[in-house]
Write a protein that holds these residues in place. Structure first.
Motif, mmCIF file in Angstrom:
data_model
loop_
_atom_site.group_PDB
_atom_site.id
_atom_site.type_symbol
_atom_site.label_atom_id
_atom_site.label_comp_id
_atom_site.label_asym_id
_atom_site.label_seq_id
_atom_site.Cartn_x
_atom_site.Cartn_y
_atom_site.Cartn_z
ATOM 1 N N ASP A 1 0.958 -1.065 0.105
ATOM 2 C CA ASP A 1 0.048 0.001 0.072
ATOM 3 C C ASP A 1 0.820 1.277 0.128
ATOM 4 N N THR A 2 0.512 2.349 0.047
ATOM 5 C CA THR A 2 1.173 3.562 -0.244
ATOM 6 C C THR A 2 1.831 3.926 1.038
ATOM 7 N N PHE A 3 1.887 3.353 2.034
ATOM 8 C CA PHE A 3 2.878 3.688 3.344
ATOM 9 C C PHE A 3 3.889 2.626 3.228
ATOM 10 N N TRP A 4 3.940 1.523 2.597
ATOM 11 C CA TRP A 4 4.901 0.712 2.456
ATOM 12 C C TRP A 4 6.266 1.073 1.647
ATOM 13 N N GLY A 5 6.188 2.511 1.449
ATOM 14 C CA GLY A 5 7.236 2.985 0.409
ATOM 15 C C GLY A 5 8.737 2.381 0.576
ATOM 16 N N HIS A 6 9.170 2.054 1.657
ATOM 17 C CA HIS A 6 10.397 1.749 2.106
ATOM 18 C C HIS A 6 10.532 0.153 1.820
ATOM 19 N N TYR A 7 9.460 -0.412 1.356
ATOM 20 C CA TYR A 7 9.558 -2.112 1.223
ATOM 21 C C TYR A 7 9.021 -2.195 -0.247
ATOM 22 N N SER A 8 9.830 -2.692 -1.146
ATOM 23 C CA SER A 8 9.529 -3.007 -2.636
ATOM 24 C C SER A 8 9.119 -4.330 -2.789
ATOM 25 N N LEU A 9 8.269 -4.522 -3.404
ATOM 26 C CA LEU A 9 7.783 -6.097 -3.826
ATOM 27 C C LEU A 9 8.570 -6.491 -5.209
ATOM 28 N N GLY A 10 8.916 -5.386 -6.054
ATOM 29 C CA GLY A 10 9.605 -5.594 -7.251
ATOM 30 C C GLY A 10 9.204 -4.226 -8.155
ATOM 31 N N ASN A 11 9.714 -4.252 -9.469
ATOM 32 C CA ASN A 11 9.762 -2.928 -10.057
ATOM 33 C C ASN A 11 9.164 -3.456 -11.528
ATOM 34 N N VAL A 12 8.111 -2.317 -11.809
ATOM 35 C CA VAL A 12 7.440 -2.866 -12.993
ATOM 36 C C VAL A 12 8.112 -2.729 -14.516
ATOM 37 N N ARG A 13 9.385 -2.157 -14.206
ATOM 38 C CA ARG A 13 10.237 -1.983 -15.207
ATOM 39 C C ARG A 13 10.979 -3.259 -15.557
ATOM 40 N N GLU A 14 11.091 -4.208 -14.428
ATOM 41 C CA GLU A 14 11.660 -5.490 -14.630
ATOM 42 C C GLU A 14 10.766 -6.780 -14.431
ATOM 43 N N ARG A 15 9.639 -6.662 -14.221
ATOM 44 C CA ARG A 15 8.620 -7.601 -14.041
ATOM 45 C C ARG A 15 7.155 -7.171 -14.166
ATOM 46 N N PRO A 16 6.000 -7.492 -14.890
ATOM 47 C CA PRO A 16 4.856 -7.070 -15.020
ATOM 48 C C PRO A 16 4.459 -7.062 -13.446
ATOM 49 N N PHE A 17 3.577 -6.096 -13.331
ATOM 50 C CA PHE A 17 2.772 -5.810 -12.128
ATOM 51 C C PHE A 17 1.898 -7.149 -11.630
ATOM 52 N N SER A 18 1.586 -7.698 -12.603
ATOM 53 C CA SER A 18 0.609 -9.090 -12.370
ATOM 54 C C SER A 18 1.548 -10.105 -12.053
ATOM 55 N N ALA A 19 2.817 -10.297 -12.386
ATOM 56 C CA ALA A 19 3.813 -11.339 -11.925
ATOM 57 C C ALA A 19 4.109 -10.960 -10.252
ATOM 58 N N ILE A 20 4.448 -9.551 -10.007
ATOM 59 C CA ILE A 20 4.799 -9.321 -8.917
ATOM 60 C C ILE A 20 3.916 -9.539 -8.016
ATOM 61 N N TRP A 21 2.588 -9.170 -8.148
ATOM 62 C CA TRP A 21 1.547 -9.337 -7.378
ATOM 63 C C TRP A 21 1.063 -10.542 -6.961
ATOM 64 N N GLN A 22 1.293 -11.539 -7.799
ATOM 65 C CA GLN A 22 0.896 -13.034 -7.750
ATOM 66 C C GLN A 22 1.916 -13.784 -6.790
ATOM 67 N N ASP A 23 3.440 -13.063 -6.797
ATOM 68 C CA ASP A 23 4.453 -13.558 -6.237
ATOM 69 C C ASP A 23 4.273 -13.923 -4.474
ATOM 70 N N ARG A 24 3.972 -15.085 -4.236
ATOM 71 C CA ARG A 24 3.899 -14.987 -2.497
ATOM 72 C C ARG A 24 5.239 -15.569 -1.987
ATOM 73 N N SER A 25 6.247 -15.422 -2.666
ATOM 74 C CA SER A 25 7.714 -15.660 -2.093
ATOM 75 C C SER A 25 8.004 -14.759 -0.994
ATOM 76 N N ASP A 26 7.597 -13.687 -1.471
ATOM 77 C CA ASP A 26 7.906 -12.727 -0.480
ATOM 78 C C ASP A 26 7.247 -12.562 1.008
ATOM 79 N N PRO A 27 8.034 -12.411 2.088
ATOM 80 C CA PRO A 27 7.366 -12.853 3.397
ATOM 81 C C PRO A 27 6.510 -12.084 3.765
ATOM 82 N N LEU A 28 6.399 -10.772 3.399
ATOM 83 C CA LEU A 28 5.525 -9.636 4.013
ATOM 84 C C LEU A 28 4.039 -10.011 3.324
ATOM 85 N N MET A 29 4.326 -10.145 1.737
ATOM 86 C CA MET A 29 3.095 -10.504 1.060
ATOM 87 C C MET A 29 2.491 -11.913 1.643
ATOM 88 N N HIS A 30 3.348 -12.938 1.851
ATOM 89 C CA HIS A 30 2.768 -14.189 2.143
ATOM 90 C C HIS A 30 1.969 -14.144 3.638
#
Length: 398
Positions: free
Chosen positions: A297-326
C-alpha cells in the motif's frame, strides 16, 4: 477503506450477507510523480518542489496500464506528490479512461484553476479528492504555505461547477481534531460529495510526526462525532459519503456504537463487517510509486515487492515468495499481542501493519494505533468465555 455510510445504511435497509468476494484485481494507487508544490507535515511520500530522477516515462506507464487491465485491475487512483505537476497527466488520465478504468485523482487542490479546469473536466475523472487539514489557519500551517486553504477551496469549487464529483480528505491528528466538526460543515457548505478521514499513519514525514497523532480518547471522540453526523444524514436520506482509512479498528468501534444504539441490529452488522474483513494491504490495495516500485500500500514505500520495469505488475502481485506478502495474505494474519487475542480479528484483519513495524521493527506486533480498550476487543474484566459481547466502559475511561 472503511465505508461508514454503507454500513449505516444497512441499519435502515439491510441487505443479505454475501460473504467476502475479493475483486479480480486490487485498487491501484499510483504515485505518478514525487514532485509537489507543498511540503506538508504529514506527507508519506516526503515530496519536495523539484524534479526527481528516474520516474516512469509516459509510454512505460501505458504498457503497465495494459498489464493492469488484463490482470483485472479496474480502479486507478492517480496521486503524487502533486499529480498535476506531471505535464502528461491529462493524456495518461484520458488513456486510462479509454481503457475502462475507474479513475480517481488525488490532489492538494491548489493547482486546480481557471487555466486547467477545462482539461481536468474533459478527462471525466470519476472522483477528485482534495486534502483539507482543518480550517484556513490550521490548513495553511499543516501545508506550510499561506493561502493554501483558499487555493484548495478554489479548486474544489471549480470542480463542482464542472460537475466533477469531488470530496475532502482530512488527516486526523491531535492538533486538528477540534476542527473536524468545522470541516464537516465545510463539506456541506461547499456541496462536496465525499468525506474521507485518514488516521495518521507512521510513514514518510508522517512517521517523524507520530507524536502529534491523536491520542486514543481524541480518536474515539472524533469517531463518535463522525458516526453521529453520518447517521443523521442517512436518516435524512442525504447522499453524502463518509469513509475512513488507516485504522481498521473503526469497524469494531462502529459495532460497539451500534450495540449501544440499536442492539437488535448488531448481529446483522457484525456479519456485514466480517464480510468487509478490514485491512486490505497486499490484498485489495496496491501501490506503484513514481519509480515503478510496487508496494502493498502507499505507506510501505520503504519496502519494494519488485519493479514494473523488470517484471509485470501481475507477476509481482501474484508472487507469494515475499515474506510480507505471504503474511498479509494469510487468514488470519500471523499477528501478535492484543491483535492475536482480539475477538474481532476477522473484522479488522489485524489493522495497519506499518504502524507496528515503525514502532517495534516487527511487522506482526500488535497495532499501537488500535484505540479500543481490552474489554472492547474481548480481553480483560467483564468478558465471559465464549461471549463476543464484551462489557463496554463509558467513553472517557480506559
Amino acid at each position: 477503506m472503511f465505508r461508514i455510510s454503507q454500513f449505516m445504511r444497512e441499519l435502515v435497509q439491510p441487505t443479505p450477507a454475501a460473504g467476502r468476494r475479493p475483486p479480480a484485481g486490487p485498487v491501484v494507487i499510483w504515485n505518478l510523480v514525487r514532485r509537489c508544490n507543498l511540503t506538508c507535515r504529514h506527507c508519506y511520500a516526503v515530496s519536495a518542489d523539484r524534479d526527481f530522477p528516474g520516474e516512469l516515462a509516459e509510454q512505460t506507464i501505458y504498457a503497465v496500464m495494459e498489464d493492469l487491465r488484463a490482470f483485472g485491475v479496474s480502479v486507478l487512483v492517480l496521486s503524487g506528490g502533486e499529480p498535476l505537476l506531471r505535464p502528461d497527466l491529462v493524456r495518461i488520465s484520458r488513456r486510462a479512461k479509454a481503457m475502462g478504468f475507474y479513475v480517481g485523482l488525488s490532489s492538494n487542490g491548489t493547482l486546480i484553476d481557471e487555466t486547467n479546469i477545462d482539461d481536468i473536466a474533459s478527462v471525466g475523472y470519476d472522483y477528485v479528492g482534495v486534502s483539507v487539514d482543518g480550517l484556513r489557519e490550521t490548513h495553511d500551517r499543516f501545508r506550510r504555505q499561506p493561502g493554501a486553504f483558499d487555493a484548495a477551496m478554489r479548486g474544489i469549487r471549480l470542480c463542482r461547477q464542472r460537475g466533477i464529483k469531488v470530496g475532502l480528505r482530512f488527516t486526523l491528528t491531535q492538533e486538528n481534531a477540534a476542527e473536524l466538526a468545522g470541516v464537516l460543515a465545510l463539506m456541506s457548505s461547499e456541496g462536496s460529495d465525499k468525506f474521507y478521514l485518514s488516521h495518521l499513519n507512521y510513514a514518510g514525514r508522517g512517521n517523524r510526526h507520530r507524536n502529534a497523532d491523536a491520542v486514543h480518547q481524541t480518536t474515539r471522540q472524533a469517531m463518535d462525532g463522525l458516526f453521529e453526523h453520518c447517521w443523521q444524514e442517512v436518516r435524512n436520506h442525504q447522499s453524502g459519503e463518509y469513509v475512513t482509512g488507516n485504522n481498521d479498528a473503526d469497524g469494531v468501534y462502529l459495532l460497539h456504537w451500534v450495540r449501544r444504539r440499536f442492539p437488535d441490529k448488531v448481529e446483522h452488522l457484525r456479519r456485514k463487517l466480517v464480510e468487509w474483513g478490514g485491512n486490505a494491504s497486499g490484498l485489495n490495495i496496491a501501490n506503484i510509486d513514481n519509480l515503478g516500485n510496487v508496494h502493498p500500500d502507499t505507506f510501505w514505500g520503504h519496502y519494494s515487492l519488485g519493479n514494473v520495469r523488470e517484471r509485470p505488475f501481475s507477476a509481482i502481485w501474484q508472487d507469494r515468495s515475499d515474506p510480507l506478502m505471504h503474511g498479509l495474505r494469510q487468514s488470519p494474519r500471523p499477528v501478535q499481542g492484543r491483535c492475536a487475542r482480539c475477538q474481532y480479528l476477522n473484522i479488522c484483519g489485524g489493522n495497519t501493519r506499518v504502524r507496528a513495524y515503525q514502532l517495534t521493527g516487527d511487522i506482526w506486533a500488535e497495532d499501537p494505533g488500535c484505540y479500543l480498550c481490552d474489554e472492547e476487543i474481548g480481553l480483560g474484566v467483564g468478558v465471559e468465555a465464549g461471549n463476543d459481547q464484551p462489557a463496554i466502559r463509558p467513553l472517557g475511561t480506559r
